[in-house]
Design a protein around this motif. Structure first.
Motif, PDB file in Angstrom:
ATOM      1  N   VAL A 188      -7.391  -7.619  -5.525  1.00 23.96           N
ATOM      2  CA  VAL A 188      -6.923  -8.858  -6.158  1.00 23.96           C
ATOM      3  C   VAL A 188      -5.403  -8.999  -6.015  1.00 23.96           C
ATOM      4  CG1 VAL A 188      -6.653 -10.063  -8.360  1.00 23.96           C
ATOM      5  CG2 VAL A 188      -8.842  -9.001  -7.781  1.00 23.96           C
ATOM      6  N   ILE A 189      -4.679  -7.905  -6.281  1.00 24.59           N
ATOM      7  CA  ILE A 189      -3.224  -7.936  -6.156  1.00 24.59           C
ATOM      8  C   ILE A 189      -2.816  -8.255  -4.721  1.00 24.59           C
ATOM      9  CG2 ILE A 189      -1.124  -6.531  -6.263  1.00 24.59           C
ATOM     10  CD1 ILE A 189      -2.326  -5.093  -8.660  1.00 24.59           C
ATOM     11  N   SER A 190      -3.550  -7.684  -3.755  1.00 20.20           N
ATOM     12  CA  SER A 190      -3.219  -7.941  -2.340  1.00 20.20           C
ATOM     13  C   SER A 190      -3.367  -9.423  -1.999  1.00 20.20           C
ATOM     14  CB  SER A 190      -4.117  -7.101  -1.421  1.00 20.20           C
ATOM     15  OG  SER A 190      -5.442  -7.608  -1.367  1.00 20.20           O
ATOM     16  N   GLN A 191      -4.354 -10.071  -2.588  1.00 26.08           N
ATOM     17  CA  GLN A 191      -4.558 -11.489  -2.304  1.00 26.08           C
ATOM     18  C   GLN A 191      -3.515 -12.362  -3.008  1.00 26.08           C
ATOM     19  OE1 GLN A 191      -6.787 -12.317   0.182  1.00 26.08           O
ATOM     20  NE2 GLN A 191      -6.616 -10.081   0.172  1.00 26.08           N
ATOM     21  N   ILE A 192      -3.087 -11.938  -4.196  1.00 30.18           N
ATOM     22  CA  ILE A 192      -2.009 -12.677  -4.871  1.00 30.18           C
ATOM     23  C   ILE A 192      -0.711 -12.522  -4.080  1.00 30.18           C
ATOM     24  CG2 ILE A 192      -0.670 -12.921  -6.990  1.00 30.18           C
ATOM     25  CD1 ILE A 192      -3.065 -11.879  -8.533  1.00 30.18           C
ATOM     26  N   VAL A 193      -0.476 -11.310  -3.557  1.00 26.34           N
ATOM     27  CA  VAL A 193       0.700 -11.081  -2.717  1.00 26.34           C
ATOM     28  C   VAL A 193       0.633 -11.966  -1.480  1.00 26.34           C
ATOM     29  CG1 VAL A 193       1.823  -9.396  -1.204  1.00 26.34           C
ATOM     30  CG2 VAL A 193       1.161  -8.748  -3.527  1.00 26.34           C
ATOM     31  N   ARG A 194      -0.553 -12.107  -0.923  1.00 20.44           N
ATOM     32  CA  ARG A 194      -0.723 -12.958   0.258  1.00 20.44           C
ATOM     33  C   ARG A 194      -0.351 -14.411  -0.051  1.00 20.44           C
ATOM     34  NH1 ARG A 194      -4.744 -16.139   2.429  1.00 20.44           N
ATOM     35  NH2 ARG A 194      -6.164 -15.677   0.706  1.00 20.44           N
ATOM     36  N   LEU A 195      -0.688 -14.869  -1.259  1.00 23.28           N
ATOM     37  CA  LEU A 195      -0.445 -16.260  -1.626  1.00 23.28           C
ATOM     38  C   LEU A 195       0.945 -16.492  -2.214  1.00 23.28           C
ATOM     39  CD1 LEU A 195      -3.894 -17.042  -3.308  1.00 23.28           C
ATOM     40  CD2 LEU A 195      -3.119 -17.798  -1.051  1.00 23.28           C
ATOM     41  N   LYS A 196       1.434 -15.526  -2.999  1.00 16.86           N
ATOM     42  CA  LYS A 196       2.653 -15.746  -3.785  1.00 16.86           C
ATOM     43  C   LYS A 196       3.828 -14.859  -3.400  1.00 16.86           C
ATOM     44  CE  LYS A 196       0.686 -18.711  -6.680  1.00 16.86           C
ATOM     45  NZ  LYS A 196       1.122 -20.129  -6.777  1.00 16.86           N
ATOM     46  N   GLY A 197       3.631 -13.896  -2.503  1.00 13.86           N
ATOM     47  CA  GLY A 197       4.706 -12.968  -2.188  1.00 13.86           C
ATOM     48  C   GLY A 197       4.754 -11.820  -3.184  1.00 13.86           C
ATOM     49  N   THR A 198       5.862 -11.075  -3.228  1.00 16.55           N
ATOM     50  CA  THR A 198       5.946  -9.868  -4.049  1.00 16.55           C
ATOM     51  C   THR A 198       6.864  -9.993  -5.262  1.00 16.55           C
ATOM     52  OG1 THR A 198       7.741  -9.012  -2.662  1.00 16.55           O
ATOM     53  CG2 THR A 198       5.494  -8.407  -2.039  1.00 16.55           C
ATOM     54  N   ALA A 199       7.600 -11.093  -5.371  1.00 16.96           N
ATOM     55  CA  ALA A 199       8.578 -11.214  -6.470  1.00 16.96           C
ATOM     56  C   ALA A 199       7.905 -11.109  -7.831  1.00 16.96           C
ATOM     57  CB  ALA A 199       9.341 -12.535  -6.350  1.00 16.96           C
ATOM     58  N   TRP A 200       6.730 -11.728  -7.991  1.00 16.14           N
ATOM     59  CA  TRP A 200       6.025 -11.708  -9.275  1.00 16.14           C
ATOM     60  C   TRP A 200       5.632 -10.288  -9.673  1.00 16.14           C
ATOM     61  CZ3 TRP A 200       1.115  -9.747  -9.927  1.00 16.14           C
ATOM     62  CH2 TRP A 200       0.419  -9.446  -8.751  1.00 16.14           C
ATOM     63  N   LEU A 201       5.331  -9.455  -8.670  1.00 13.84           N
ATOM     64  CA  LEU A 201       4.905  -8.080  -8.941  1.00 13.84           C
ATOM     65  C   LEU A 201       6.039  -7.280  -9.565  1.00 13.84           C
ATOM     66  CD1 LEU A 201       2.433  -6.254  -8.584  1.00 13.84           C
ATOM     67  CD2 LEU A 201       3.310  -5.618  -6.328  1.00 13.84           C
ATOM     68  N   TRP A 233       6.804  -8.725 -21.298  1.00 11.99           N
ATOM     69  CA  TRP A 233       6.588 -10.154 -21.069  1.00 11.99           C
ATOM     70  C   TRP A 233       7.105 -11.011 -22.225  1.00 11.99           C
ATOM     71  CZ3 TRP A 233       1.552 -13.090 -22.183  1.00 11.99           C
ATOM     72  CH2 TRP A 233       1.619 -14.393 -21.692  1.00 11.99           C
ATOM     73  N   ILE A 234       6.865 -10.551 -23.471  1.00  9.70           N
ATOM     74  CA  ILE A 234       7.179 -11.396 -24.622  1.00  9.70           C
ATOM     75  C   ILE A 234       8.567 -11.168 -25.193  1.00  9.70           C
ATOM     76  CG2 ILE A 234       4.741 -11.577 -25.231  1.00  9.70           C
ATOM     77  CD1 ILE A 234       5.210  -9.593 -27.489  1.00  9.70           C
TER      78      ILE A 234
END
Length: 415
Positions: A107-120, A406-407
């Motif tokens: 799942v993380i790999s697919q998010i990286v594919r769509l959004k890049g790595t900054a969010w990680l 996060w909070i």
């Protein structure tokens, strides 16, 4: 075949198939001690671990189009969580949790594919990842001490401590003072010396080895799926994901390639995740890239990914040598315990180093809160919920750290 990177087809000094076969076998030798240590410490079958390491490496090489000279095998980050999960839920349910943890990578790999790595990096800064890795190393430190002192074996305290401390001494001497290939196999060296000492002391029973067949099918175990085990295991995947990025950077610095760009983190994480889930389906521990093998690649200067395919195929073949699997299971428990005391401490130091290198002020109130609660909840045994929906240990610590980071507002510049 055309998908492979031709620049990695050979090392700077050229390559041939005989050399590739020899170097591939050597790579497995470098990884072997650490590879079988994880199943031996967690109650899994070392022969299955050999098989799934080979299968996992082949999956990774296929997904990344044979572009990276890495070998995948048993992940140390999961030792303590697997031990805790097996004790609470059993091996099949633990394997189910590990299968889902592998899917987290996917799942993380697919998010990286769509959004890049900054969010990680925003989700998992060093102030979260560092203490979580420390918890992984220290949460079950008492288990290592119990094994080293003979609490979990039939031998006496004096015999157990003699074995464990001898194994520990050899391991740390090789790790600190070894040179060349020797420095890459400190765990194997400690196990071999401890085993030899155990034979001399008469505490090793070789009867199971004599009676075992030469060739036999590995003892594969199918997973079952328990929500409690899955919730326990999923957050554990956080630390290995960050470790994976570091490993890709490390091997890239050796070969002069940017693997985060090509084939891309999306492919390397996908390969690692699929390898981990495939291992869990067969009864093996989670897979990860091995820094020992990166060291061996640096030493040999052979950057050909084909050597890892050779190592993988060799591991698969050895998995069917039943006498080898039985021999590994006769290693005295205190030998494993002595090495675990160093191993768990080393994992904690990796977390501490990650925290320090992050450069964030630990006296800032928000950082102090995040780090403190991760450590105390993770090591102290805090539990939230009960039954199938209980969170505890590393999983609770990771979740608490992510939510707090996060909070809570960012630390002020002067803090």
């Amino acid at each position: 075949m055309s998908d492979a990177d031709p620049s990695l087809a050979t090392s700077s000094s050229g390559s041939s198939w005989p050399r590739t076969l020899l170097t591939g076998a050597q790579m497995l030798f470098v990884a072997f001690g650490a590879l079988v240590l994880v199943p031996l410490l967690t109650g899994l079958d070392p022969s299955v671990a050999l098989f799934t390491a080979g299968i996992g490496t082949l999956i990774f090489q296929f997904v990344t189009k044979r572009s990276i000279p890495v070998f995948l095998a048993s992940s140390f980050a999961f030792i303590a969580p697997i031990q805790g999960s097996v004790a609470s839920y059993g091996i099949p349910a633990t394997l189910g949790g590990l299968f889902v943890a592998g899917l987290v990578y996917v799942v993380i790999s697919q998010i990286v594919r769509l959004k890049g790595t900054a969010w990680l990096h925003r989700l998992l800064p060093s102030v979260v990842v560092g203490p979580v890795i420390m918890v992984i190393g220290l949460a079950l430190a008492p288990v290592a001490v119990d094994m080293a002192t003979g609490e979990n074996s039939d031998m006496g305290y004096a015999q157990a401590v003699t074995l464990s401390m001898a194994s520990l001494l050899v391991t740390l001497v090789l790790a600190v003072f070894g040179r060349g290939l020797i420095r890459l196999i400190p765990i194997m060296g400690g196990v071999v010396v401890g085993y030899a000492l155990g034979l001399a002391m008469g505490v090793v029973d070789l009867a199971p080895v004599h009676t075992a067949a030469w060739l036999a099918w590995p003892d594969f175990v199918a997973p079952t799926f328990s929500m409690a085990a899955i919730l326990f295991m999923i957050p554990v995947a956080i630390a290995p994901v960050i470790e994976h990025i570091g490993d890709m950077v490390a091997i890239g610095s050796v070969t002069g390639r940017n693997y985060l760009d090509k084939p891309g983190l999306k492919r390397t994480l996908l390969g690692d995740g699929l390898a981990t889930s495939a291992a869990a389906l067969l009864g093996g521990p989670p897979n990860t890239t091995y820094s020992e093998v990166t060291g061996a690649v640096t030493l040999t200067r052979n950057f050909n990914p084909a050597i890892m395919i050779v190592a993988a195929c060799t591991a698969i073949v050895l998995a069917f040598v039943s006498k080898l699997g039985m021999l590994l299971q006769t290693i005295p428990t205190p030998v494993m315990g002595g090495i675990m005391t160093l191993l768990f401490g080393s994992i904690a130091v990796v977390g501490m180093n990650s925290l320090v290198r992050g450069g964030q002020s630990l006296t800032a109130p928000r950082n102090l809160v995040v780090v403190s609660l991760i450590l105390v909840f993770g090591i102290g045994g805090m539990q939230l919920g009960s039954g199938e929906y209980a969170l505890q240990g590393v999983s609770l610590a990771a979740l608490v750290g992510i939510v707090l980071n996060w909070i809570l507002p960012p630390a002020a510049e002067h803090e």
